[in-house]
Write a protein that holds these residues in place. Structure first.
Motif, PDB file in Angstrom:
ATOM      1  N   GLU A 178       0.845  -1.214   0.000  1.00 37.09           N
ATOM      2  CA  GLU A 178       0.000   0.000   0.000  1.00 37.09           C
ATOM      3  C   GLU A 178       0.874   1.255   0.000  1.00 37.09           C
ATOM      4  OE1 GLU A 178      -2.237   0.038   3.684  1.00 37.09           O
ATOM      5  OE2 GLU A 178      -2.257   2.238   3.698  1.00 37.09           O
ATOM      6  N   GLN A 238       2.912   1.698  -3.393  1.00 37.03           N
ATOM      7  CA  GLN A 238       2.093   2.191  -4.496  1.00 37.03           C
ATOM      8  C   GLN A 238       1.869   3.707  -4.396  1.00 37.03           C
ATOM      9  OE1 GLN A 238      -1.762   0.430  -4.441  1.00 37.03           O
ATOM     10  NE2 GLN A 238      -1.725   0.000  -6.622  1.00 37.03           N
ATOM     11  N   LYS A 260       3.693   6.819  -6.649  1.00 40.48           N
ATOM     12  CA  LYS A 260       2.835   7.764  -7.384  1.00 40.48           C
ATOM     13  C   LYS A 260       3.253   9.204  -7.077  1.00 40.48           C
ATOM     14  CE  LYS A 260      -1.549   5.722  -7.700  1.00 40.48           C
ATOM     15  NZ  LYS A 260      -2.797   5.540  -6.988  1.00 40.48           N
TER      16      LYS A 260
END
Ligand code: NDP
Length: 337
Positions: free
Chosen positions: A287, A290, A294
């Protein structure tokens, strides 16, 4: 195969005599194993604790043993079906050129990473620490004031930037004008104060006009003394590290502040929670990874590496890290790609 060993246990700040460089034969992998070549070695404050012969959340390094540490390595040869020569992995392989692994504790990185060393910083352990400590324990809300010390370091620089993304007023604390200028002008913090200034506590109360809602604790000591009176009711303190105390040989001078601390926690209903990043949050790595990737790719979060070249320079770099001489995440370039 060069290895840096723990030669003796430090009393106070480590010095070069606490370490010893040894040269051994290059190890060879057996069936099911891989031979790893260290490319980047991470230096981190927790390593100071491992030099003590004291029980903690992890075993100390034994005298004559290789100093522990995370590294980004290349698989040089493989007798393990899950890995092939040339793979990039993160390994807990220590301060050495080569090591053998059975593959179980390795994290495979994708082949075409532009900057594999980021797996030791923003996209690795310090990144996970900042992300989980701030968001899960700190629970920052838009408009709140978040304070973080060691503000340009591996963890602190990310804490402050994530807090900005969450709409907070961010005050950094760092050692010296250059680091403070970087925290404000490059990282986008609202303020950054030099903890070496004589009037540091006064400066802090002058900028924290609405009090402090989240204090991300990286350092302890006199920085915490200045923070405590400014904490708001229901403030949260992710207790991440206490680097100002790692080399301490005695209790701090002055009156015992324990009663004042406990009184403040009680009356202001402050929540202070320690955490050990992989034990508590290892299961949330995907989690984090990711989201942080980004932000990094979109240019919303920046990172800074303090790159040192050569395993032989790891000792000085580590001693410097504990003394605030680093400017960014400390990475040692050990071998070629
Ligand atoms: P940094 O890259 O921030 O480097 C350490 C910095 O600490 C120095 O550059 C210096 O910054 C600051 N410092 C050193 N001595 C003092 C002092 N006496 N008073 C105030 N600041 C001091 O390190 P990391 O980001 O890797 O680690 C930050 C903290 O997070 C550490 O306490 C570490 O132990 C902790 N940590 C905890 C984890 C966990 O699982 N709980 C995981 C990872 C890190 P400056 O010059 O700005 O003062």
């Amino acid at each position: 195969n060069r290895q840096i060993l723990l030669a003796s246990r430090p009393f106070g700040a480590p010095d070069p005599d606490n370490f010893k460089l040894a040269v051994t034969d290059k190890p060879t992998a057996k069936q099911g194993e891989v031979l790893l070549r260290t490319v980047y070695l991470s230096l981190d404050p927790y390593m100071r604790g491992r030099m003590n012969d004291a029980k903690s959340y992890a075993e100390p390094v034994g005298l004559g043993e290789v100093m522990v540490g995370g590294a980004v390595c290349r698989v040089e040869s493989s007798l393990n079906d899950d890995y092939k020569t040339g793979d990039w992995v993160v390994a807990f392989s220590g301060w050495q050129d080569y090591c053998i692994s059975d593959g179980k504790d390795l994290l495979k990185l994708s082949d075409n990473l532009p900057y594999p060393s980021k797996a030791l910083g923003i996209l690795g352990m310090p990144g996970l620490t900042a992300y989980m400590g701030l968001l899960d324990i700190g629970q920052p809300k838009t408009g709140e004031t978040v304070v973080v010390a060691a503000a340009t370091g591996a963890v602190g620089s990310l804490v402050g930037q994530i807090a900005k993304i969450k709409g907070c007023n961010v005050i950094g604390i760092a050692g010296g004008a250059e680091k403070c200028e970087y925290a404000v002008n490059t990282l986008g913090f609202d303020h950054c104060l030099d903890h070496y200034a004589d009037d540091f506590a006064e400066q802090l109360s002058a900028v924290a006009t609405a009090g402090i809602d989240v204090y991300f604790e990286n350092v302890g000591g006199k920085v915490f003394d200045a923070i405590l009176p400014l904490l708001n009711s229901c403030a949260r303190i992710p207790l991440c590290g206490l680097i100002s105390q790692y080399n301490a040989t005695e209790l701090p001078e002055g009156p015992d502040r324990m009663a004042m601390l406990m009184g403040s926690l009680l009356v202001k209903r402050i929540k202070m929670q320690g955490f050990i990043v992989f034990d508590d949050y290892g299961h949330r790595y995907a989690e984090f990874s990711q989201q942080m990737s980004k932000w990094l790719m979109a240019g919303e979060i920046k990172d800074k590496e303090h790159l040192v070249t050569g395993l032989e320079n790891a000792v000085d770099a580590f001693i410097g890290l504990l003394a605030g001489k680093n400017f960014g995440k400390v990475i040692v370039r050990v071998g070629p790609d």
